[in-house]
Design an enzyme around this catalytic site. Structure first.
Site, short mmCIF file in Angstrom:
data_model
loop_
_atom_site.label_atom_id
_atom_site.label_comp_id
_atom_site.label_asym_id
_atom_site.label_seq_id
_atom_site.Cartn_x
_atom_site.Cartn_y
_atom_site.Cartn_z
CE LYS A 177 -34.88 -53.89 81.83
NZ LYS A 177 -33.61 -54.50 82.26
CD GLU A 219 -33.07 -59.96 82.26
OE1 GLU A 219 -33.99 -59.67 83.04
OE2 GLU A 219 -33.14 -60.87 81.41
NE ARG A 267 -41.87 -49.98 88.71
CZ ARG A 267 -41.01 -50.67 87.94
NH1 ARG A 267 -40.40 -51.73 88.44
NH2 ARG A 267 -40.80 -50.34 86.71
P1 ATP Z 1 -38.26 -53.05 83.89
O1 ATP Z 1 -39.36 -53.13 84.90
O2 ATP Z 1 -38.16 -51.74 83.20
O3 ATP Z 1 -38.23 -54.18 82.94
P2 ATP Z 1 -36.35 -54.34 85.48
O4 ATP Z 1 -36.59 -54.27 86.92
O5 ATP Z 1 -36.70 -55.61 84.82
O6 ATP Z 1 -36.96 -53.08 84.76
P3 ATP Z 1 -33.56 -54.58 85.75
O7 ATP Z 1 -32.52 -54.49 84.72
O8 ATP Z 1 -33.80 -55.87 86.43
O9 ATP Z 1 -34.87 -54.03 85.11
O10 ATP Z 1 -33.34 -53.45 86.84
C1 ATP Z 1 -32.12 -53.13 87.41
C2 ATP Z 1 -32.37 -52.44 88.72
O11 ATP Z 1 -33.12 -51.25 88.51
C3 ATP Z 1 -33.16 -53.31 89.64
O12 ATP Z 1 -32.55 -53.28 90.92
C4 ATP Z 1 -34.52 -52.68 89.69
O13 ATP Z 1 -35.11 -52.84 90.93
C5 ATP Z 1 -34.20 -51.21 89.39
N1 ATP Z 1 -35.35 -50.56 88.75
C6 ATP Z 1 -36.01 -50.96 87.65
N2 ATP Z 1 -37.05 -50.16 87.39
C7 ATP Z 1 -37.05 -49.20 88.34
C8 ATP Z 1 -37.87 -48.06 88.62
N3 ATP Z 1 -38.92 -47.75 87.87
N4 ATP Z 1 -37.56 -47.31 89.71
C9 ATP Z 1 -36.50 -47.61 90.47
N5 ATP Z 1 -35.69 -48.66 90.26
C10 ATP Z 1 -35.95 -49.45 89.21
MG MG Z 2 -35.77 -57.11 86.58
#
Ligand code: ATP
Ligand code: MG
Length: 572
Positions: free
Chosen positions: A280, A44, A270
């Protein structure tokens, strides 16, 4: 290095690598459930990518590479309030920097808004979705809990025609934000809260970075994600465990819509790292509250931050391979990431001379005005890295803590009357210590042995210490920024502390008045070198030709390998 003795840090080639998701993919191909593989990385664009995202990128692109498939880069841009073009550009640059290529497969969920809208209309017509007039708070109250079923909204029994009319008027902009939503009609008593009539569309009057003002209703993550996967022919939709409970909804939508393909969702744990926050939302707060200098601050766990810090992409990929992919939640020690990075830098970084806290050496028997060029290897462990010439003269800078006036028993470096080797140069002996009125040492008067040119004596004598040095006349002044963990606590915000209480007040130390050897004057940003005996350093983008700035990427000491050697850690 010590590390190579205690464990193999060799990265397996992609073909040797396996984990439970790769096993599923391999079986799907072998048993004919899939003829080819399509994965996607779906960020995102509401912030910069962090090292946790790197795990997901390496997994999704790595699987596509390994199984001859394709990996799409798809921006999940369904929330215009938080998303920006700046983030889209930075994310694409970061994925490319990590070493992955999506080819032509760059997609945006916003490109599917029309299709998603039509599918929402299909659901309404089929009696599987309805417009609800409850407020967000009321919807939450009706949702129930893990132990209590939800309650149906009074609008749930609204006719399809009425919902259709309202949904069209939502789209036309007739209602303010939050006045109505579109919900799936599934089961308010479901044990899975995600199936209690989840919201599919909400009214958001906001300009979208790509779609502009074309829409004022936007699909939720749940409604956009699986359908986007289906449109793109994604076979394995890989995400983190927090989406596991959304999978029944993902499947319900795929089954109830005329989608062109049927993707499957798989979840993995994760990445969590000690001394680090991978969210984020929190990273945005650090930036907005000025706790760091920006998303690319070298202390940030963002890919742009660690790149600026001097971490090579290869080290990140190796780290991803080392930690693997599993379904059990764990916290990885940040030392392991640093170990992977050191391993790459130890092989690839050129060795250079720099003095961070200088003290002057004057070689009294070296002729005044004379200089000579001495050949110094670029990497003593890798002859193919070649050598460079460093100017040697009568006055040199050495490191202040390489000298002690009254050395304790185990201090082997320079001291009055003692001989040491200057790396690739000569043996020198300290004859006299000059101090300023405050008693601080300002100059070490030394002599050198001309027979030891290149750093070896004809009689075979060997000083116990070898020091690095920089010639005074040719030295380039520099600022050096030393970095430490952004959070002092291994688990920031643990025990219900405020996260920001755990911020390390000494995460950045700026040293001015350092000197580096002349060939570093035009070292490009992005090249990490080893300052001999000090650590790995790289030029910072703040660097200017007349004002060099270096970041310390990492100190030399590999704490993780040491922990391993002491048997304190599972080698993994
Ligand atoms: P954050 O928790 O940092 O806000 P998010 O999941 O909201 O991250 P996205 O942009 O939706 O951020 O993530 C893109 C992809 O990265 C998703 O498939 C998510 O599952 C993966 N992802 C996010 N954080 C991690 C992590 N700590 N380890 C592994 N994969 C991750
Ligand atoms: Mg997300």
């Amino acid at each position: 290095m010590l590390s190579s003795v205690v464990m193999s840090t060799e990265t397996p080639t992609p073909f040797e690598r396996t984990d439970f998701i790769r096993e599923i993919v391999a079986a799907d191909l072998r048993e004919g459930r899939r003829r080819s593989i399509v994965t996607r990385f779906p960020p995102e664009p509401n912030g910069y990518l962090h090292i946790g995202h790197a795990k997901s990128i390496c997994l999704n692109f790595g699987i596509a590479e390994q199984f001859g498939g394709q990996c799409n880069l798809r921006f999940d841009d369904t929330n215009p309030v938080k998303e920006e073009q700046e983030y889209i550009d930075a994310i694409a640059a970061d994925v490319r920097w990590l070493g992955f290529d999506w080819g032509e497969h760059l997609y945006f969920a916003s490109d599917y808004f029309q299709q998603l809208y039509e599918w929402a209309v299909d659901l309404i017509k089929a009696g599987k979705a309805y417009v609800d007039d409850l407020t967000a708070d009321e919807i939450r109250e009706h949702r129930g809990t893990l132990t209590e079923p939800g309650r149906e909204s009074p609008w749930r029994s609204r006719s399809a025609d009425e919902s259709l009319d309202l949904f069209e008027r939502m789209r036309a902009g007739e209602f303010p934000n939050g006045e109505r939503v579109l919900r799936a009609r599934i089961d308010m008593a479901s044990g899975n809260i995600n199936l209690r009539d989840p919201v599919l569309y909400r009214i958001v009057h906001a300009t979208h970075p790509r779609a502009g003002d074309a829409w004022c209703i936007y699909p939720t993550y749940d409604f956009a994600h699986g359908q986007s996967d289906a449109i793109e022919g994604v076979t394995h939709s890989i995400c983190t465990l927090e989406f596991q409970d959304h999978r029944p909804l993902y499947d319900w939508l795929i089954e109830n819509l005329p989608v062109p393909s049927h993707p499957h969702q798989y979840e993995f744990a994760r990445l969590n790292l000690t001394h680090t926050v991978l969210s984020k939302r929190v990273l945005l707060r650090l930036v907005n509250e000025g706790r760091v200098k920006g998303w690319d601050d070298p202390r940030m766990p963002t890919l742009s931050g660690i790149r600026r810090r001097g971490f090579p992409a290869e080290g990140i990929r190796d780290f991803a391979a080392m930690i693997g992919v599993a379904r059990n939640e764990s916290v990885i020690e940040i030392e392991m990431l640093e170990h992977a990075v050191r391993d790459v830098l130890n092989r690839t970084a050129l060795r250079r001379f720099a003095v961070l806290d200088p003290i002057k050496v004057v070689i009294e028997n070296y002729p005044e005005g004379q200089i000579e060029e001495l050949e110094v290897p670029n990497n003593p462990e890798d002859p193919s890295a070649g050598s460079r010439d460093v100017t040697f003269g009568r006055e040199l800078w050495i490191e202040r803590d390489d000298f002690m006036e009254e050395p304790p028993a185990k201090f082997f470096r320079l001291a009055p009357g003692r001989e040491v080797r200057l790396r690739s140069a000569y043996f020198v002996t300290c004859r006299e210590v000059v101090k300023d009125p405050a008693g601080r040492v300002t100059v070490l008067k030394c002599t050198y042995d001309p027979a030891t040119r290149g750093g070896a004596a004809p009689d075979g004598r060997r000083p116990k210490a070898t020091l690095h040095w920089v010639p005074v006349a040719q030295a380039i002044p520099a600022e050096v920024r030393l970095y430490d963990h952004l959070f002092t606590a291994p688990y920031p915000g643990g025990d219900d502390r405020d996260l920001f209480e755990d911020l390390n007040p000494d995460s950045e130390t700026v040293r001015r008045g350092c000197f580096v050897e002349p060939c570093l004057a035009d070292a490009p940003v992005g090249t990490t070198v080893q300052f001999e005996r000090l650590g790995y350093f790289c030029p910072d983008p703040d660097s200017a030709p007349d004002a060099l700035v270096f970041n310390r990427t990492l100190a030399l000491r590999d704490t993780w390998a040491k922990l391993q050697a002491q048997g304190q850690r599972d080698p993994g």
